[in-house]
Design a protein around this motif. Structure first.
Motif, PDB file in Angstrom:
ATOM      1  N   VAL A   9     -70.927  71.862  31.251  1.00  0.00           N
ATOM      2  CA  VAL A   9     -71.014  70.465  31.715  1.00  0.00           C
ATOM      3  C   VAL A   9     -70.043  69.441  30.861  1.00  0.00           C
ATOM      4  CG1 VAL A   9     -72.562  68.711  32.437  1.00  0.00           C
ATOM      5  CG2 VAL A   9     -73.365  70.978  32.269  1.00  0.00           C
ATOM      6  N   PRO A  10     -68.970  69.126  31.376  1.00  0.00           N
ATOM      7  CA  PRO A  10     -68.096  68.193  30.445  1.00  0.00           C
ATOM      8  C   PRO A  10     -68.791  66.610  30.452  1.00  0.00           C
ATOM      9  CG  PRO A  10     -67.327  68.636  32.774  1.00  0.00           C
ATOM     10  CD  PRO A  10     -68.346  69.506  32.560  1.00  0.00           C
ATOM     11  N   CYS A  11     -68.862  65.940  29.533  1.00  0.00           N
ATOM     12  CA  CYS A  11     -69.312  64.669  29.449  1.00  0.00           C
ATOM     13  C   CYS A  11     -68.448  63.585  28.823  1.00  0.00           C
ATOM     14  CB  CYS A  11     -70.677  64.694  28.841  1.00  0.00           C
ATOM     15  SG  CYS A  11     -71.836  66.044  29.446  1.00  0.00           S
ATOM     16  N   ASN A  13     -68.515  59.590  28.098  1.00  0.00           N
ATOM     17  CA  ASN A  13     -69.441  58.420  28.269  1.00  0.00           C
ATOM     18  C   ASN A  13     -70.388  58.297  29.313  1.00  0.00           C
ATOM     19  OD1 ASN A  13     -67.878  57.249  26.221  1.00  0.00           O
ATOM     20  ND2 ASN A  13     -66.573  56.249  27.599  1.00  0.00           N
ATOM     21  N   GLU A  14     -71.364  59.404  29.069  1.00  0.00           N
ATOM     22  CA  GLU A  14     -72.324  59.460  30.323  1.00  0.00           C
ATOM     23  C   GLU A  14     -73.860  59.451  30.050  1.00  0.00           C
ATOM     24  OE1 GLU A  14     -71.426  59.936  33.318  1.00  0.00           O
ATOM     25  OE2 GLU A  14     -69.638  61.107  33.583  1.00  0.00           O
ATOM     26  N   GLN A  15     -73.820  58.249  29.107  1.00  0.00           N
ATOM     27  CA  GLN A  15     -75.190  57.933  28.514  1.00  0.00           C
ATOM     28  C   GLN A  15     -76.045  57.693  29.593  1.00  0.00           C
ATOM     29  OE1 GLN A  15     -74.732  55.008  25.423  1.00  0.00           O
ATOM     30  NE2 GLN A  15     -74.540  53.656  27.050  1.00  0.00           N
ATOM     31  N   ASN A  48     -69.115  67.402  24.973  1.00  0.00           N
ATOM     32  CA  ASN A  48     -68.750  65.804  24.813  1.00  0.00           C
ATOM     33  C   ASN A  48     -67.351  65.635  24.488  1.00  0.00           C
ATOM     34  OD1 ASN A  48     -69.056  63.315  24.149  1.00  0.00           O
ATOM     35  ND2 ASN A  48     -69.549  63.862  21.834  1.00  0.00           N
ATOM     36  N   ASP A  49     -66.741  65.083  25.413  1.00  0.00           N
ATOM     37  CA  ASP A  49     -65.258  65.040  25.476  1.00  0.00           C
ATOM     38  C   ASP A  49     -64.839  63.567  24.578  1.00  0.00           C
ATOM     39  OD1 ASP A  49     -62.884  65.391  25.892  1.00  0.00           O
ATOM     40  OD2 ASP A  49     -62.617  64.450  27.948  1.00  0.00           O
ATOM     41  N   GLY A  50     -65.607  63.451  23.324  1.00  0.00           N
ATOM     42  CA  GLY A  50     -65.197  62.228  22.578  1.00  0.00           C
ATOM     43  C   GLY A  50     -65.436  61.029  23.051  1.00  0.00           C
ATOM     44  N   CYS A 103     -71.218  66.208  35.252  1.00  0.00           N
ATOM     45  CA  CYS A 103     -72.534  65.837  34.977  1.00  0.00           C
ATOM     46  C   CYS A 103     -73.116  64.662  35.734  1.00  0.00           C
ATOM     47  CB  CYS A 103     -72.605  65.593  33.318  1.00  0.00           C
ATOM     48  SG  CYS A 103     -72.197  64.128  32.859  1.00  0.00           S
ATOM     49  N   ASP A 104     -72.350  64.189  36.529  1.00  0.00           N
ATOM     50  CA  ASP A 104     -72.741  62.964  37.181  1.00  0.00           C
ATOM     51  C   ASP A 104     -73.566  63.332  38.171  1.00  0.00           C
ATOM     52  OD1 ASP A 104     -70.966  63.971  39.014  1.00  0.00           O
ATOM     53  OD2 ASP A 104     -69.688  62.253  38.694  1.00  0.00           O
ATOM     54  N   GLY A 105     -74.168  64.499  38.818  1.00  0.00           N
ATOM     55  CA  GLY A 105     -75.099  64.799  39.976  1.00  0.00           C
ATOM     56  C   GLY A 105     -74.255  64.625  41.312  1.00  0.00           C
ATOM     57  N   GLN A 106     -72.921  64.516  41.236  1.00  0.00           N
ATOM     58  CA  GLN A 106     -72.284  64.409  42.528  1.00  0.00           C
ATOM     59  C   GLN A 106     -72.025  65.667  43.355  1.00  0.00           C
ATOM     60  OE1 GLN A 106     -68.657  62.030  41.360  1.00  0.00           O
ATOM     61  NE2 GLN A 106     -68.962  61.171  43.392  1.00  0.00           N
ATOM     62  N   ASP A 107     -71.915  66.849  42.490  1.00  0.00           N
ATOM     63  CA  ASP A 107     -71.742  68.117  43.113  1.00  0.00           C
ATOM     64  C   ASP A 107     -73.271  68.740  43.186  1.00  0.00           C
ATOM     65  OD1 ASP A 107     -69.050  68.164  42.636  1.00  0.00           O
ATOM     66  OD2 ASP A 107     -69.096  68.684  40.845  1.00  0.00           O
ATOM     67  N   GLU A 206     -73.476  60.974  45.988  1.00  0.00           N
ATOM     68  CA  GLU A 206     -73.006  59.864  45.055  1.00  0.00           C
ATOM     69  C   GLU A 206     -73.188  59.966  43.701  1.00  0.00           C
ATOM     70  OE1 GLU A 206     -73.199  55.448  46.514  1.00  0.00           O
ATOM     71  OE2 GLU A 206     -74.264  56.582  48.076  1.00  0.00           O
ATOM     72  N   ARG A 207     -72.327  59.500  42.880  1.00  0.00           N
ATOM     73  CA  ARG A 207     -72.800  59.301  41.422  1.00  0.00           C
ATOM     74  C   ARG A 207     -74.165  58.734  41.213  1.00  0.00           C
ATOM     75  NH1 ARG A 207     -70.960  58.901  36.499  1.00  0.00           N
ATOM     76  NH2 ARG A 207     -68.957  59.989  35.892  1.00  0.00           N
ATOM     77  N   ILE A 208     -75.044  59.665  40.332  1.00  0.00           N
ATOM     78  CA  ILE A 208     -76.240  58.989  40.124  1.00  0.00           C
ATOM     79  C   ILE A 208     -76.308  57.589  39.524  1.00  0.00           C
ATOM     80  CG2 ILE A 208     -78.496  59.572  39.028  1.00  0.00           C
ATOM     81  CD1 ILE A 208     -78.075  62.333  39.849  1.00  0.00           C
ATOM     82  N   LYS A 211     -70.058  55.019  36.038  1.00  0.00           N
ATOM     83  CA  LYS A 211     -68.681  55.048  37.021  1.00  0.00           C
ATOM     84  C   LYS A 211     -67.844  55.899  36.823  1.00  0.00           C
ATOM     85  CE  LYS A 211     -66.537  51.563  34.499  1.00  0.00           C
ATOM     86  NZ  LYS A 211     -67.152  51.436  33.028  1.00  0.00           N
ATOM     87  N   SER A 212     -67.246  56.276  37.931  1.00  0.00           N
ATOM     88  CA  SER A 212     -66.006  57.244  37.872  1.00  0.00           C
ATOM     89  C   SER A 212     -65.121  56.917  36.970  1.00  0.00           C
ATOM     90  CB  SER A 212     -65.364  57.193  39.346  1.00  0.00           C
ATOM     91  OG  SER A 212     -64.293  58.162  39.295  1.00  0.00           O
ATOM     92  N   HIS A 213     -64.576  58.098  36.172  1.00  0.00           N
ATOM     93  CA  HIS A 213     -63.552  58.040  35.614  1.00  0.00           C
ATOM     94  C   HIS A 213     -61.974  58.494  36.149  1.00  0.00           C
ATOM     95  CE1 HIS A 213     -67.057  59.037  32.932  1.00  0.00           C
ATOM     96  NE2 HIS A 213     -66.513  57.964  32.379  1.00  0.00           N
ATOM     97  N   TYR A 214     -62.222  58.636  37.274  1.00  0.00           N
ATOM     98  CA  TYR A 214     -61.054  59.163  37.907  1.00  0.00           C
ATOM     99  C   TYR A 214     -60.623  58.018  39.118  1.00  0.00           C
ATOM    100  CZ  TYR A 214     -59.956  63.664  36.234  1.00  0.00           C
ATOM    101  OH  TYR A 214     -59.814  64.688  35.210  1.00  0.00           O
TER     102      TYR A 214
HETATM  103  N1  UDP Z   1     -64.877  63.711  32.050  1.00  0.00           N
HETATM  104  C1  UDP Z   1     -64.493  64.183  30.743  1.00  0.00           C
HETATM  105  N2  UDP Z   1     -63.472  63.318  29.985  1.00  0.00           N
HETATM  106  C2  UDP Z   1     -62.720  62.453  30.767  1.00  0.00           C
HETATM  107  C3  UDP Z   1     -63.285  62.041  31.884  1.00  0.00           C
HETATM  108  C4  UDP Z   1     -64.388  62.575  32.620  1.00  0.00           C
HETATM  109  O1  UDP Z   1     -65.122  64.910  30.236  1.00  0.00           O
HETATM  110  O2  UDP Z   1     -61.709  62.100  29.947  1.00  0.00           O
HETATM  111  C5  UDP Z   1     -66.040  64.245  32.640  1.00  0.00           C
HETATM  112  C6  UDP Z   1     -67.010  63.434  33.148  1.00  0.00           C
HETATM  113  O3  UDP Z   1     -68.066  63.000  32.282  1.00  0.00           O
HETATM  114  C7  UDP Z   1     -67.672  63.965  34.418  1.00  0.00           C
HETATM  115  C8  UDP Z   1     -66.290  64.706  34.832  1.00  0.00           C
HETATM  116  O4  UDP Z   1     -65.338  64.894  33.851  1.00  0.00           O
HETATM  117  O5  UDP Z   1     -68.744  64.926  34.259  1.00  0.00           O
HETATM  118  C9  UDP Z   1     -65.831  64.160  36.387  1.00  0.00           C
HETATM  119  O6  UDP Z   1     -65.491  62.629  35.947  1.00  0.00           O
HETATM  120  P1  UDP Z   1     -65.979  61.700  37.052  1.00  0.00           P
HETATM  121  O7  UDP Z   1     -67.189  61.855  37.646  1.00  0.00           O
HETATM  122  O8  UDP Z   1     -65.841  60.409  36.383  1.00  0.00           O
HETATM  123  O9  UDP Z   1     -64.760  61.860  38.248  1.00  0.00           O
HETATM  124  P2  UDP Z   1     -65.112  61.812  39.825  1.00  0.00           P
HETATM  125  O10 UDP Z   1     -66.128  62.795  40.040  1.00  0.00           O
HETATM  126  O11 UDP Z   1     -65.055  60.444  40.175  1.00  0.00           O
HETATM  127  O12 UDP Z   1     -63.689  62.298  40.195  1.00  0.00           O
END
Ligand code: UDP
Ligand code: MG
Length: 318
Positions: A9-11, A13-15, A48-50, A103-107, A206-208, A211-214
């Motif tokens: 699970v990549p994370c 800023n997901e506190q 944890n991605d920094g 890790c945002d519960g979208q999947d 939806e994201r739980i 906010k989205s990082h994409y």
């Molecule tokens: N994420 C990450 N590094 C980043 C950006 C996002 O590890 O630089 C992780 C984020 O925590 C999440 C996943 O990648 O678990 C997908 O990101 P996000 O939900 O923001 O994207 P979206 O679902 O909106 O495409």
């Protein structure tokens, strides 16, 4: 002995969302283990991605609470693809199967059941494919779908509507470890490894929280990365286009000569300017595309590490 599963699970800023989704991943492992499909040695591995917020503190806390939680921390933010790769490479020698998931519960976590079933049926790679995007905004849905269409038009083969929610066996990961490229586009690279694969559908929620990082800008960057790391079709297209423009110019020159010979040569300022503008625009675009590839070569030749793990929630000697 049932298979050991690592959920990667990549994370970043997901506190807000981690305390909600982490127990869901754990429960899934418990359920699958209780059903005898996976071993109780299975783990949830957070990467944890920094993060700049309390994400790492939360992960460390979870790891202290329950041995099923593990965490690694990257030395700085390197982006989603690198975070997933770090997790997969870390997991590959400790498990039989990995499932990468945001890790945002979208999947939909429940699709993991079907993924594991497919693995037990002999598949080494199982792609999670989004069946509906009802909860996404029209804009997100439209850009995301155009993204897949554009990629395949440019010769980068990807599984339609598959992001990075997938099951990959450690056998495939061992082979994948030989793919040394720095420009990562996992969803296009995993199919190149081969092995028996299949798709499992799920609906995207939806994201739980958080906010989205994409945003669009990052999606575009990912699309360019995907195309330039998987395909040289744009270069072929430039060549084709060059031939076309050269042909059109040839006709233009003929026309100019004929009009001059007939003594009907006019000032022609407008048409000349148009042609000059058009051709220089085309040349700049073509140079830009070639530049993208040169940039890629530049990054590849440096062979910098693709991830650097600065901390783990466990002792490495163990
Ligand atoms: N994420 C990450 N590094 C980043 C950006 C996002 O590890 O630089 C992780 C984020 O925590 C999440 C996943 O990648 O678990 C997908 O990101 P996000 O939900 O923001 O994207 P979206 O679902 O909106 O495409
Ligand atoms: Mg998301």
């Amino acid at each position: 002995m049932p298979a050991v599963l690592y959920i990667v699970v990549p994370c970043y800023n997901e506190q807000e969302v981690l305390p909600i989704t982490a127990p869901m991943f754990l429960q899934k492992i418990r359920d699958l283990a209780a059903a005898g499909k996976i071993s109780d040695e299975s783990r949830v591995l957070f990467v944890n991605d920094g993060s700049k917020d309390k994400t790492w503190e939360i992960i460390s806390g979870l790891a202290r609470e329950d041995e099923h939680y593990l965490g690694i921390s990257q030395s700085r933010n390197r982006g989603h693809q690198n975070a997933v790769l770090a997790g997969l490479m870390e997991a590959k020698d400790r498990c039989d199967i990995t499932i990468s998931i945001d890790c945002d519960g979208q999947d939909d976590i429940n699709a993991m059941d079907k993924m594991v079933d497919e693995y037990l049926n002999g598949c080494e790679v199982v792609y999670g494919v989004r069946e509906s995007r009802d909860t996404d905004t029209f804009f997100k849905r439209f850009t995301a779908q155009s993204f897949y269409k554009f990629l395949s038009a440019m010769g980068a083969e990807v599984v339609y509507n598959h992001a990075d929610y997938r099951l990959v066996s450690s056998r495939v990961l061992q082979e994948f470890a030989n793919f040394k490229e720095v420009n990562l586009f996992l969803r296009g690279m995993i199919p190149l490894v081969g092995f028996k694969s299949t798709c499992v559908g799920y609906s995207r929620a939806e994201r739980i929280a958080g906010k989205s990082h994409y945003p669009l800008k990052k999606m575009l960057a990912l699309a360019v990365d995907g195309i330039t790391s998987l395909s040289v079709k744009p270069l072929h297209m430039i060549t084709g286009f060059g031939v076309l423009v050269a042909f059109a110019s040839f006709i233009g020159v003929l026309w100019a000569i004929v009009t001059a010979l007939l003594g009907r040569a006019v000032a022609g300022w407008a048409s000349t300017t148009c042609i000059v503008c058009f051709v220089s625009g085309v040349q700049l675009i073509c140079l830009g595309i070639i530049g993208e590839y040169v940039g890629k070569i530049y990054m590849e030749t440096k062979q910098r590490p693709r991830y650097i793990i600065s901390e783990r929630t466990w002792n490495e000697e163990k």
